[in-house]
Design a protein around this motif. Structure first.
Motif, mmCIF file in Angstrom:
data_model
loop_
_atom_site.group_PDB
_atom_site.id
_atom_site.type_symbol
_atom_site.label_atom_id
_atom_site.label_comp_id
_atom_site.label_asym_id
_atom_site.label_seq_id
_atom_site.Cartn_x
_atom_site.Cartn_y
_atom_site.Cartn_z
ATOM 1 N N ARG A 311 37.359 32.701 46.947
ATOM 2 C CA ARG A 311 37.447 34.099 46.514
ATOM 3 C C ARG A 311 38.139 34.952 47.573
ATOM 4 N N PHE A 312 37.798 34.716 48.815
ATOM 5 C CA PHE A 312 38.460 35.450 49.890
ATOM 6 C C PHE A 312 39.953 35.156 49.905
ATOM 7 N N GLN A 313 40.282 33.897 49.683
ATOM 8 C CA GLN A 313 41.698 33.511 49.681
ATOM 9 C C GLN A 313 42.453 34.233 48.557
ATOM 10 N N TYR A 314 41.873 34.239 47.366
ATOM 11 C CA TYR A 314 42.534 34.907 46.249
ATOM 12 C C TYR A 314 42.597 36.419 46.456
ATOM 13 N N GLU A 315 41.563 36.995 47.034
ATOM 14 C CA GLU A 315 41.584 38.433 47.306
ATOM 15 C C GLU A 315 42.736 38.791 48.241
ATOM 16 N N GLU A 316 42.933 37.971 49.245
ATOM 17 C CA GLU A 316 44.033 38.241 50.171
ATOM 18 C C GLU A 316 45.382 38.104 49.471
ATOM 19 N N GLU A 317 45.495 37.120 48.583
ATOM 20 C CA GLU A 317 46.768 36.922 47.885
ATOM 21 C C GLU A 317 47.088 38.093 46.972
ATOM 22 N N VAL A 318 46.087 38.558 46.214
ATOM 23 C CA VAL A 318 46.371 39.660 45.284
ATOM 24 C C VAL A 318 46.529 40.990 46.013
ATOM 25 N N LYS A 319 45.936 41.112 47.188
ATOM 26 C CA LYS A 319 46.181 42.316 47.978
ATOM 27 C C LYS A 319 47.602 42.320 48.530
ATOM 28 N N ALA A 320 48.061 41.157 48.947
ATOM 29 C CA ALA A 320 49.420 41.065 49.491
ATOM 30 C C ALA A 320 50.465 41.319 48.406
ATOM 31 N N ASN A 321 50.218 40.816 47.190
ATOM 32 C CA ASN A 321 51.177 40.990 46.094
ATOM 33 C C ASN A 321 50.394 41.186 44.795
ATOM 34 N N PRO A 322 50.125 42.439 44.397
ATOM 35 C CA PRO A 322 49.319 42.665 43.183
ATOM 36 C C PRO A 322 49.980 42.153 41.909
ATOM 37 N N HIS A 323 51.295 41.942 41.907
ATOM 38 C CA HIS A 323 51.990 41.460 40.713
ATOM 39 C C HIS A 323 52.144 39.943 40.705
ATOM 40 N N ALA A 327 48.218 34.125 40.904
ATOM 41 C CA ALA A 327 47.039 34.265 41.761
ATOM 42 C C ALA A 327 45.886 34.911 40.995
ATOM 43 N N TRP A 328 46.202 35.885 40.136
ATOM 44 C CA TRP A 328 45.143 36.509 39.324
ATOM 45 C C TRP A 328 44.534 35.484 38.366
ATOM 46 N N PHE A 329 45.370 34.639 37.764
ATOM 47 C CA PHE A 329 44.836 33.613 36.854
ATOM 48 C C PHE A 329 43.871 32.677 37.583
ATOM 49 N N ASP A 330 44.255 32.233 38.763
ATOM 50 C CA ASP A 330 43.375 31.347 39.534
ATOM 51 C C ASP A 330 42.080 32.057 39.921
ATOM 52 N N TYR A 331 42.211 33.305 40.317
ATOM 53 C CA TYR A 331 41.035 34.085 40.708
ATOM 54 C C TYR A 331 40.088 34.259 39.518
ATOM 55 N N LEU A 332 40.642 34.591 38.362
ATOM 56 C CA LEU A 332 39.812 34.790 37.170
ATOM 57 C C LEU A 332 39.154 33.496 36.719
ATOM 58 N N ARG A 333 39.863 32.398 36.830
ATOM 59 C CA ARG A 333 39.279 31.109 36.471
ATOM 60 C C ARG A 333 38.091 30.784 37.368
ATOM 61 N N VAL A 347 37.180 42.120 37.579
ATOM 62 C CA VAL A 347 38.399 41.447 38.044
ATOM 63 C C VAL A 347 39.493 41.532 36.983
ATOM 64 N N TYR A 348 39.119 41.371 35.703
ATOM 65 C CA TYR A 348 40.115 41.500 34.630
ATOM 66 C C TYR A 348 40.720 42.905 34.615
ATOM 67 N N GLU A 349 39.871 43.920 34.768
ATOM 68 C CA GLU A 349 40.381 45.289 34.771
ATOM 69 C C GLU A 349 41.327 45.530 35.944
ATOM 70 N N ARG A 350 40.991 44.969 37.090
ATOM 71 C CA ARG A 350 41.888 45.090 38.243
ATOM 72 C C ARG A 350 43.209 44.383 37.991
ATOM 73 N N ALA A 351 43.147 43.235 37.310
ATOM 74 C CA ALA A 351 44.368 42.452 37.076
ATOM 75 C C ALA A 351 45.290 43.156 36.087
ATOM 76 N N ILE A 352 44.729 43.635 34.954
ATOM 77 C CA ILE A 352 45.590 44.237 33.929
ATOM 78 C C ILE A 352 46.082 45.611 34.346
ATOM 79 N N ALA A 353 45.519 46.166 35.407
ATOM 80 C CA ALA A 353 46.011 47.455 35.898
ATOM 81 C C ALA A 353 47.370 47.338 36.582
ATOM 82 N N ASN A 354 47.777 46.116 36.940
ATOM 83 C CA ASN A 354 49.066 45.896 37.616
ATOM 84 C C ASN A 354 50.154 45.666 36.563
#
Length: 699
Positions: A311-323, A327-333, A347-354
């Motif tokens: 989770r920490f790894q995915y959080e860092e990835e989506v912070k670095a590049n929200p689009h 990475a969002w798919f892996d995080y949501l899975r 998490v879904y709401e955060r993802a679709i906001a991008n």
């Protein structure tokens, strides 16, 4: 005469060097100078030893030395080493008063020289002048309070003298200046040596680093104050907050609780830390957490550690590049398998906001699957139909349908409404989709939906709208006709095919004609099929159409089928004589040859064989794109008999080939004749020699 004699004087010859090669061992100028200096020192004689026999000589010696020291001081007053040498010489003579006077004079010159103060105090301590030494140390720490060496020496002297109160007083004065950490540790160790309780909190107040908080907590733990140690750790966490926290503090806190057998506290500490420390700074934290779970946890606990790390790894990835939607798919899975529904929704709401910044379909293809997965999660996992409907509606409101749309999400929305037994809602969705942005996939999906519901009248209407939207789509015409065929309305299906082939523009006309012909063959209407073939041949003279027509006539079970098939092939051959594609005509003749081989006679077979062309290798000149000569290219060409008859050069070429072939046959015959002659002569000679040998052997 003298000048004449001088003129006649010979100039001495310079010695000639016979071997001008460089020496094996080279030496530098620096090495030469160093060796010269060393040898100079060796040659200097040692100073003479002076023996003093009486007091008068001693006084003279002292006077001479003192005069020399004073001269040096007058010359270089600011050079403190001269003062120190002078004082140490007086000290060696046990002249303490004189040495003290020299040090005082030196301090008047430079009272900030650390070495001077140290030498002065050491002299007093060596001569056991304790009060003088105290006085000097006191003056030194008053003038230079930031020089830790004075404080260390002062406190050490007092402790060695057994003056614990004086040493404590010196430490307290020192601590008022807030020195470095080592000074505080020295003070703490001093108090521990004398079994005195010290409030070590002052250390973390002055130096609030993580390591000092940890040392403070361990200090309390070491002396049995477990509750105090826990409070220290808790205070440190509150002190640093969430912005300046470090993993070492939480690791130490967790190890402390682990030593106290408080395993639940340890888990809470690790999870709290992992939620607040960035992933790249929490490597050691993950390591110790995993080790703890392996020792004291179960399989679920170890999985929680791994999930937290990912989770920490995915959080860092989506912070670095929200689009970064992958990475969002892996995080949501990951969170779908482990977290509750509220966390997953967050998490879904955060993802679709991008939302993609550019309104181009290629940038939206990955993004739209976030909405699809969100809707499927709400429907299948949470089982909330109303929320699912809201997700679908929000996604459709977001897509710019005037520029592009996604048929998949419209179809999924309609299928969802059908699963909810809301047929009118599903039809309303598909009607809206076709009204806003008609496209092939939407129309096909709507038709399949109505077919599954067995609403054939609606399917007919949808096919009509589809063909109005895209009349050049041959697949739609074929599917429409197949539907009518399945429903048993053959005339309607035939009429649809007639409308289709009458269209001015089609995307796959050959497929449409083939489907129409296959339809008539299935209906066993031979006359209509022949008519279709003839109509098709009026539009195109393609070789495959002729071959298919011939095979069709051959497949009909009648007495005239061979004659009709041969007649079609002959007609095709005549029609393709002027065709530029010679390979197609060759394909036709080969099919005709195979037909005659199976069903014909020798004469018909020979007739077709005479129609087959000759394969000739030719050369043609190539031209590059810029018009320059690109060389020659070899290729194969086919020359048919009627082509050879029309071109005399080809007859001449054929006669030349026959003549060459005849020449090769004649040469082979001559060689065979010569071989036979030589063989006969060899055998005859061998027979004569053998006969003579036999006669000689007789007596």
């Amino acid at each position: 005469m003298a000048s004449t004699a001088a003129g006649k004087q010979r100039i001495p010859k310079v010695a000639k060097v016979k071997n001008k090669a460089p020496a094996e061992v080279q030496i530098t100028a620096e090495q030469l100078l160093r060796e010269a200096k060393e040898r100079e020192l060796e040659l200097l004689p040692p100073p003479p030893k002076q023996k003093i026999t009486d007091e008068e000589e001693l006084n003279d010696y002292k006077l001479k030395k003192r005069k020399g020291f004073e001269d040096n001081i007058r010359k270089n007053r600011t050079v403190i080493s001269n003062w120190i040498k002078y004082a140490q010489w007086e000290e060696s003579l046990k002249e303490i008063l004189r040495a003290r006077s020299i040090y005082e004079r030196a301090l008047d010159v430079d009272h900030r020289n650390i070495t001077l103060w140290l030498k002065y105090a050491e002299m007093e301590m060596k001569s056991r002048q304790v009060n003088h030494a105290r006085n000097i140390w006191d003056r030194a720490i008053t003038i230079l309070p930031r020089v830790n060496q004075f404080w260390y020496k002062y406190t050490y002297m007092e402790e060695m003298l057994g003056n614990v109160a004086g040493c404590r007083q010196a430490f307290e004065r020192w601590m008022e200046w807030e020195p470095d950490e080592q000074a505080w540790h020295s003070y703490i160790n001093f108090e521990l040596r004398y079994k005195e309780r010290l409030n070590a909190a002052a250390l973390v107040i002055v130096h609030p680093e993580v390591k000092n908080w940890i040392k403070y907590a361990r200090f309390e733990e070491k002396h049995g104050y477990i509750a105090h140690s826990r409070k220290v750790f808790e205070r440190s966490v509150e002190f640093f907050g969430e912005d300046h926290v470090e993993e070492n503090l939480f690791v130490a806190f967790a190890k402390f609780e682990e030593a106290q057998k408080e395993f639940e506290r340890v888990r809470v500490i690790y999870k709290y830390a992992l939620d607040r420390i960035p992933k790249q700074q929490a490597q050691e934290l993950f390591k110790f957490y995993t080790m703890f779970e392996k020792k004291f946890g179960d399989r679920r606990g170890i999985e929680d550690v791994i999930v937290s790390k990912r989770r920490f790894q995915y959080e860092e990835e989506v912070k670095a590049n929200p689009h970064n939607y992958d990475a969002w798919f892996d995080y949501l899975r990951l969170v779908e398998n482990d977290a509750d529904s509220d966390t997953v929704r967050e998490v879904y709401e955060r993802a679709i906001a991008n939302i993609p910044p550019i309104q181009e379909k290629r940038h939206w293809k990955r993004y739209i699957y976030l909405w699809i997965n969100y809707a499927l999660y709400e429907e299948l996992e949470v089982k909330d139909p109303e929320k699912t409907r809201q997700v679908y509606q929000a996604s459709l409101d977001l897509i710019p349908h005037k520029k592009f749309t996604f048929a998949k999400i419209w179809l999924l929305y309609a299928q969802f409404e059908i699963r909810q037994k809301n047929l009118q809602g599903a039809r309303r969705v598909m009607g809206t989709a076709i009204g806003k942005c008609p496209k092939n996939k939407l129309l096909k999906g709507y038709i399949e939906l109505e077919l599954q519901l067995r609403e054939f009248d609606r399917c007919r209407k949808l096919y009509e709208k589809y063909l109005e939207f895209s009349p050049e789509n041959c697949t739609t015409w074929i599917k429409f006709s197949e539907l009518e065929t399945i429903l048993g309305d053959v005339e309607r299906a035939r009429a649809i095919f007639e409308l289709a082939i009458g269209q001015p523009r089609l995307d796959m006309p050959e497929v449409l004609w083939k489907s129409y012909i296959d339809f008539e063959i299935e209906q066993e209407d031979f006359e209509n099929t022949r008519t279709l073939y003839k109509r098709l041949l009026q539009r195109t003279q393609h070789v495959k159409v002729w071959i298919s027509y011939a095979k069709y006539e051959l497949s009909i079970n009648s007495s005239e089928r061979l004659q009709k098939c041969r007649q079609i092939l002959e007609e095709a051959n005549k029609g393709m004589r002027n065709c530029e594609e010679k390979e197609e005509r060759l394909m036709l003749l080969e099919s005709w040859r195979d037909f005659e081989r199976e069903f014909g006679s020798e004469s018909s077979m020979e007739r077709v064989r005479k129609l087959l062309p000759d394969k000739v290798k030719k050369r043609r000149k190539l031209t590059a794109e810029d018009g320059s000569d690109a060389g020659w290219e070899e290729y194969y060409d086919y020359i048919f008999p009627e082509d050879a008859a029309n071109q005399p050069n080809l007859k001449l070429l054929a006669m030349a080939k026959m003549w060459k072939r005849q020449q090769m046959v004649d040469e082979d015959a001559d060689e065979c004749l010569l071989y036979d002659v030589f063989s006969a002569l060899y055998k005859h000679q061998f027979f004569i020699i053998k006969r003579e040998n036999v006669q000689e052997m007789k007596p």
